[in-house]
Write an enzyme that holds these catalytic residues in place. Structure first.
Site, mmCIF file in Angstrom:
data_model
loop_
_atom_site.group_PDB
_atom_site.id
_atom_site.type_symbol
_atom_site.label_atom_id
_atom_site.label_comp_id
_atom_site.label_asym_id
_atom_site.label_seq_id
_atom_site.Cartn_x
_atom_site.Cartn_y
_atom_site.Cartn_z
ATOM 1 N N ASN A 187 0.845 -1.208 0.000
ATOM 2 C CA ASN A 187 0.000 0.000 0.000
ATOM 3 C C ASN A 187 0.873 1.248 0.000
ATOM 4 O O ASN A 187 0.544 2.260 -0.631
ATOM 5 C CB ASN A 187 -0.919 -0.008 1.218
ATOM 6 N N HIS A 217 11.195 0.898 5.132
ATOM 7 C CA HIS A 217 10.703 1.571 3.925
ATOM 8 C C HIS A 217 11.658 2.699 3.565
ATOM 9 O O HIS A 217 11.987 3.529 4.420
ATOM 10 C CB HIS A 217 9.324 2.169 4.171
HETATM 11 N N1 LIG Z 1 -1.386 2.425 4.089
HETATM 12 C C1 LIG Z 1 -0.567 1.634 4.759
HETATM 13 O O1 LIG Z 1 0.563 2.011 5.095
HETATM 14 C C2 LIG Z 1 -0.998 0.266 5.132
HETATM 15 C C3 LIG Z 1 -2.240 -0.208 4.767
HETATM 16 N N2 LIG Z 1 -2.668 -1.443 5.139
HETATM 17 C C4 LIG Z 1 -3.986 -1.875 4.706
HETATM 18 O O2 LIG Z 1 -4.781 -2.172 5.837
HETATM 19 C C5 LIG Z 1 -5.412 -3.419 5.658
HETATM 20 C C6 LIG Z 1 -5.713 -4.044 6.995
HETATM 21 O O3 LIG Z 1 -4.511 -4.369 7.653
HETATM 22 P P1 LIG Z 1 -4.503 -5.310 8.951
HETATM 23 O O4 LIG Z 1 -5.418 -4.768 9.972
HETATM 24 O O5 LIG Z 1 -3.096 -5.527 9.292
HETATM 25 O O6 LIG Z 1 -5.134 -6.654 8.342
HETATM 26 P P2 LIG Z 1 -5.899 -7.820 9.094
HETATM 27 O O7 LIG Z 1 -5.952 -8.950 8.115
HETATM 28 O O8 LIG Z 1 -5.323 -8.071 10.434
HETATM 29 O O9 LIG Z 1 -7.377 -7.254 9.307
HETATM 30 C C7 LIG Z 1 -8.291 -7.002 8.285
HETATM 31 C C8 LIG Z 1 -9.678 -6.931 8.878
HETATM 32 O O10 LIG Z 1 -10.587 -6.454 7.893
HETATM 33 C C9 LIG Z 1 -11.670 -7.389 7.750
HETATM 34 N N3 LIG Z 1 -12.118 -7.355 6.352
HETATM 35 C C10 LIG Z 1 -11.546 -7.925 5.272
HETATM 36 N N4 LIG Z 1 -12.253 -7.625 4.160
HETATM 37 C C11 LIG Z 1 -13.286 -6.870 4.560
HETATM 38 C C12 LIG Z 1 -14.377 -6.260 3.895
HETATM 39 N N5 LIG Z 1 -14.538 -6.384 2.566
HETATM 40 N N6 LIG Z 1 -15.266 -5.549 4.626
HETATM 41 C C13 LIG Z 1 -15.116 -5.425 5.956
HETATM 42 N N7 LIG Z 1 -14.099 -5.965 6.645
HETATM 43 C C14 LIG Z 1 -13.202 -6.691 5.954
HETATM 44 C C15 LIG Z 1 -11.078 -8.715 8.168
HETATM 45 O O11 LIG Z 1 -12.096 -9.606 8.529
HETATM 46 P P3 LIG Z 1 -11.840 -11.216 8.374
HETATM 47 O O12 LIG Z 1 -10.679 -11.503 9.268
HETATM 48 O O13 LIG Z 1 -13.123 -11.805 8.830
HETATM 49 O O14 LIG Z 1 -11.527 -11.433 6.926
HETATM 50 C C16 LIG Z 1 -10.233 -8.267 9.356
HETATM 51 O O15 LIG Z 1 -11.028 -8.021 10.482
HETATM 52 C C17 LIG Z 1 -4.445 -4.209 4.763
HETATM 53 O O16 LIG Z 1 -5.094 -5.239 4.042
HETATM 54 C C18 LIG Z 1 -3.922 -3.143 3.848
HETATM 55 O O17 LIG Z 1 -4.763 -2.997 2.716
HETATM 56 C C19 LIG Z 1 -1.863 -2.241 5.909
HETATM 57 C C20 LIG Z 1 -0.626 -1.835 6.286
HETATM 58 C C21 LIG Z 1 -0.076 -0.561 5.913
HETATM 59 O O1 LIG Z 2 2.768 -1.680 7.180
HETATM 60 C C1 LIG Z 2 3.718 -1.644 6.397
HETATM 61 O O2 LIG Z 2 4.902 -1.672 6.768
HETATM 62 C C2 LIG Z 2 3.493 -1.456 4.944
HETATM 63 C C3 LIG Z 2 2.500 -2.316 4.337
HETATM 64 O O3 LIG Z 2 2.146 -3.369 4.830
HETATM 65 C C4 LIG Z 2 1.927 -1.867 3.073
HETATM 66 O O4 LIG Z 2 2.521 -0.973 2.451
HETATM 67 O O5 LIG Z 2 0.898 -2.421 2.679
#
Ligand SMILES: NC(=O)C1=CN([C@@H]2O[C@H](COP(=O)(O)OP(=O)(O)OC[C@H]3O[C@@H](n4cnc5c(N)ncnc54)[C@H](OP(=O)(O)O)[C@@H]3O)[C@@H](O)[C@H]2O)C=CC1
Ligand SMILES: O=C([O-])CC(=O)C(=O)O
Length: 264
Positions: A187, A217
């Site tokens: 992301n 990063h």
């Molecule tokens: N911008 C940035 O720097 C970053 C962004 N991210 C983004 O954040 C997201 C979440 O990260 P993280 O919390 O670590 O991931 P997790 O897998 O720990 O948590 C994701 C949560 O979202 C739920 N979920 C999945 N799909 C949907 C949906 N369509 N509608 C509602 N809820 C949903 C999951 O439910 P269930 O477990 O039931 O599937 C789970 O509760 C990542 O997938 C990524 O896209 C992450 C890291 C860095």
């Molecule tokens: O949380 C981080 O270090 C970065 C990450 O996962 C992402 O960019 O999706």
């Protein structure tokens, strides 16, 4: 004091930490949590004070924050924007899908509101976006994580991540391709590119490195403003080694800024 009523989409590693940090917040109240249908009962147990559902409630919400994953943008953020609810988005890589950025803009215009893409796990997004105004010549992003953070991704094809003894480049290409192939790990690549040279001109390298314990990063940018090189050594969340703790703080900062009289 006005209390902003927040709907939190996703209650995984980021979502639960956001909930914890906002527990004692007097200006923000998480009144709804949105998770996939099959997770509703479990999430309700974890957050008895909030309404847990598989959709964002159509009324009674002042602000939406997404911490769920790419699919949640089409599913929940677009309709919330169209209804006029401002949205804060962590899954910025979703904008690598053709037409999604335009759909988000159109929904926000229709709802007379705004979608905010947070910086998440990376810094200097303000500097990069400002530098773009003067003109950028090159932007490179390198994402380096321990091998276990690449489990369940295309990085496993043709290699045993557990057996790596030295750093291994698992991807080299555009930010658009990185974000699509690594939706839970790249992301930041999308965020850097959207602030800078765009999804197709930002050069990305992703590395599995058994010598690091953090998510490291690096952004290097050159342009009319001068140049900068930034390295972040982020501690991963215990609940998800792919995700940096800074992402949680970035989401909470964005939420608190919405409620604050003075925002920074
Ligand atoms: N911008 C940035 O720097 C970053 C962004 N991210 C983004 O954040 C997201 C979440 O990260 P993280 O919390 O670590 O991931 P997790 O897998 O720990 O948590 C994701 C949560 O979202 C739920 N979920 C999945 N799909 C949907 C949906 N369509 N509608 C509602 N809820 C949903 C999951 O439910 P269930 O477990 O039931 O599937 C789970 O509760 C990542 O997938 C990524 O896209 C992450 C890291 C860095
Ligand atoms: O949380 C981080 O270090 C970065 C990450 O996962 C992402 O960019 O999706």
């Amino acid at each position: 004091m006005t209390v902003l009523r927040v709907a939190l989409i996703g209650c995984g590693a980021i979502g639960t930490s956001v909930l914890e940090l906002l527990k004692s917040d007097t200006a923000l109240a998480v009144v709804a949590i949105v998770v996939p249908e099959e997770g509703v009962a479990a999430a309700q147990k974890a957050a008895p004070g909030a309404q847990v559902a598989s959709r964002v409630p159509a009324s009674g919400i002042d602000l939406v924050v997404e911490t769920a994953g790419h699919a949640a943008i089409e599913e929940h953020v677009l309709p919330a924007l169209a209804r006029g609810t401002p949205c804060i988005v962590a899954s910025v890589g979703a904008l690598s899908a053709a037409g999604l950025a335009e759909k988000l803009e159109a929904a926000a215009v229709a709802g007379r509101t705004q979608v905010q893409l947070i910086a998440g796990a990376i810094g200097a997004i303000d500097a990069l976006a400002a530098a773009r105004i003067g003109g950028l010549d090159s932007v490179r992003y390198t994402g380096r994580k321990p091998p276990q953070a690449w489990k369940g991704t295309p990085a496993e094809q043709g290699r045993d991540l557990d057996a790596l003894t030295q750093e291994t480049v698992i991807f080299e290409g555009s930010a658009r391709e990185a974000a699509k192939l690594y939706p839970k790990n790249a992301n930041v690549a999308a965020t850097v590119s959207l602030a800078g040279l765009g999804l197709d001109k930002t050069l990305v390298r992703l590395i599995a490195d058994p010598a690091v314990a953090e998510n490291v990063h690096t952004v290097e940018a050159e342009g009319a403003f001068g140049s900068f090189a930034l390295t972040m050594r982020n501690k991963p969340l215990a609940a998800n080694p792919k995700t940096s703790a800074l992402t949680v703080y970035s989401a909470v900062r964005a939420l608190r800024n919405r409620a604050a009289a003075l925002a920074i």
